[in-house]
Design a protein around this motif. Structure first.
Motif, PDB file in Angstrom:
ATOM      1  N   ASP A 178       0.847  -1.204   0.000  1.00 35.69           N
ATOM      2  CA  ASP A 178       0.000   0.000   0.000  1.00 35.69           C
ATOM      3  C   ASP A 178       0.876   1.246   0.000  1.00 35.69           C
ATOM      4  N   PHE A 179       0.361   2.297  -0.574  1.00 36.77           N
ATOM      5  CA  PHE A 179       1.068   3.572  -0.501  1.00 36.77           C
ATOM      6  C   PHE A 179       0.242   4.493   0.385  1.00 36.77           C
ATOM      7  N   ASP A 180       0.908   5.189   1.300  1.00 34.82           N
ATOM      8  CA  ASP A 180       0.195   6.031   2.253  1.00 34.82           C
ATOM      9  C   ASP A 180      -0.183   7.375   1.616  1.00 34.82           C
ATOM     10  N   ASN A 181      -1.382   7.406   1.016  1.00 31.58           N
ATOM     11  CA  ASN A 181      -1.818   8.642   0.358  1.00 31.58           C
ATOM     12  C   ASN A 181      -2.045   9.781   1.344  1.00 31.58           C
ATOM     13  N   ASN A 182      -2.289   9.432   2.621  1.00 28.91           N
ATOM     14  CA  ASN A 182      -2.471  10.486   3.628  1.00 28.91           C
ATOM     15  C   ASN A 182      -1.220  11.350   3.753  1.00 28.91           C
ATOM     16  N   LEU A 183      -0.082  10.715   3.519  1.00 32.35           N
ATOM     17  CA  LEU A 183       1.188  11.428   3.619  1.00 32.35           C
ATOM     18  C   LEU A 183       1.312  12.455   2.487  1.00 32.35           C
ATOM     19  N   VAL A 184       0.812  12.089   1.314  1.00 32.75           N
ATOM     20  CA  VAL A 184       0.842  13.000   0.158  1.00 32.75           C
ATOM     21  C   VAL A 184      -0.023  14.218   0.490  1.00 32.75           C
ATOM     22  N   GLU A 185      -1.199  13.920   1.041  1.00 31.23           N
ATOM     23  CA  GLU A 185      -2.133  15.002   1.401  1.00 31.23           C
ATOM     24  C   GLU A 185      -1.519  15.899   2.484  1.00 31.23           C
ATOM     25  N   LEU A 186      -0.904  15.244   3.477  1.00 28.18           N
ATOM     26  CA  LEU A 186      -0.272  15.982   4.576  1.00 28.18           C
ATOM     27  C   LEU A 186       0.792  16.946   4.037  1.00 28.18           C
ATOM     28  N   ALA A 187       1.636  16.424   3.128  1.00 28.32           N
ATOM     29  CA  ALA A 187       2.700  17.259   2.551  1.00 28.32           C
ATOM     30  C   ALA A 187       2.086  18.479   1.863  1.00 28.32           C
ATOM     31  N   GLU A 188       0.975  18.253   1.171  1.00 33.50           N
ATOM     32  CA  GLU A 188       0.348  19.378   0.443  1.00 33.50           C
ATOM     33  C   GLU A 188      -0.252  20.403   1.406  1.00 33.50           C
ATOM     34  N   ILE A 189      -0.921  19.918   2.458  1.00 38.30           N
ATOM     35  CA  ILE A 189      -1.571  20.826   3.409  1.00 38.30           C
ATOM     36  C   ILE A 189      -0.546  21.693   4.144  1.00 38.30           C
TER      37      ILE A 189
END
Ligand code: F6P
Length: 323
Positions: free
Chosen positions: A309-320
């Motif tokens: 799995d890839f942690d998409n929450n981390l991508v979102e976190l980086a953007e926020i």
């Protein structure tokens, strides 16, 4: 009944990773602790083909827990990948009296181990790679050290880039995976992170840089995963389209080296012992893995067919966090 294991071979294969030495030390010392003969095979599977092996004692693995790289050396061996190569390697291992094999490396190395197991060798894999891209395991030995090395390098790049009001476009390793890149981006507070797992449009990135410049931001870090590439092209485009001076940097092999972190040393030590315990319990053809903070094991074939799995929450976190 399976033959009792007396002699265990160990090799490191594929790209080196900090913590491989700590895992090697643990494998060798655990084997010796149980009264087994331990044989180190040099240069990965190439050493099996060339009979480049040596019996290892406690002293041969002393003073290495803190050293990056691998004292056994490593290689990506094309000859071993042929059926003749695998057969020759198996014959040489038998001739050396090896009853079982522990392989420290990545997926490619585990495929090699699986091929050898077909000649009657019980094999155990230990996941070592800075990319953390081995599907069956949440964590791979070397990853934590590489994260810290890359983050430290980007912190230093930021010192320079903030002094010049520039944009630094930094390539981080990871082969086809973005685990290293996205975690480093969050840790280093990068304004943009491009990874193979997420589609992106360069024009959105230019808009973000322009928008945040208008809000007072004066310098930028763009982390680019190796699997995306093109740091020169991206830097040129940033300069052309935003007017901000941009510089490309490729972190490269510094990410593979250095003194392993405590986490890498401890995980490596636990995995090394587990590998020997499995072999001596008569459990064969497994990969030792880190799952939900525990050290467990999976069948090699099953392990090689898993998806991570890839942690998409981390991508979102980086953007926020980076506006
Ligand atoms: O797998 C570790 C890794 O450093 C990757 O991040 C990179 O793509 C690759 O190895 C480079 O391999 P080589 O040592 O063959 O240049």
């Amino acid at each position: 009944m399976a033959k009792e294991i007396q002699t265990i071979g160990v090799l490191t294969s594929g790209g080196d990773a900090p913590g491989m030495n700590a895992a090697l030390r643990a494998v060798v010392r655990a084997g010796l602790h149980y009264g087994k003969k331990m044989i180190g095979i040099y240069n990965g599977y190439k050493g099996l083909l060339e009979k480049d092996m040596k019996e290892l004692t406690y002293r041969d693995v002393s003073g290495i827990i803190n050293r990056g790289g691998t004292v056994l050396k490593t290689a990506r061996c094309k000859e071993f990948l042929t059926s003749e190569g695998i057969q020759k390697a198996a014959e040489n291992a038998k001739e050396a009296g090896i009853d079982a094999l522990v392989v420290l490396g990545g997926d490619g190395s585990f495929r090699g181990a699986l091929a050898l197991s077909q000649y009657g060798f019980p094999v155990i894999g230990i996941p070592c790679t800075i990319d953390n891209d081995i599907s069956c395991s949440d964590y791979t030995i070397g990853y934590d050290t590489a994260l810290n090395t890359a983050c430290d390098a980007i912190d230093k790049i930021r010192d320079s880039c903030s002094s010049h009001d520039r944009c630094s476009v930094v390539e981080v390793m990871g082969r086809n995976a973005g685990y290293l890149a996205i975690n480093v981006a969050v840790a280093a507070g990068a304004e943009v992170c491009l990874i193979p797992e997420k589609k992106f449009d360069l024009s959105d990135i230019m808009d973000k840089i322009k928008e945040t410049t208008a809000k007072g931001k004066t310098h930028f870090i763009v982390v680019v995963a190796e699997g995306v590439g093109g740091v020169d092209f991206i830097a040129k485009n940033v300069e052309k389209q935003t007017g901000i001076e941009a510089r490309p940097s490729t972190l490269g092999y510094i990410q593979r080296g250095g003194c392993p972190t405590v986490k890498d040393r401890v995980v490596a030590s636990k995995m090394g012992l587990k590998a020997i315990d499995l072999l001596l319990e008569g459990v064969a053809n497994r990969v030792v893995v880190y799952k939900d903070t525990k050290i467990v094991d999976f069948d090699i074939t099953e392990a090689l067919s898993m998806k991570k799995d890839f942690d998409n929450n981390l991508v979102e976190l980086a953007e926020i966090l980076t506006y």
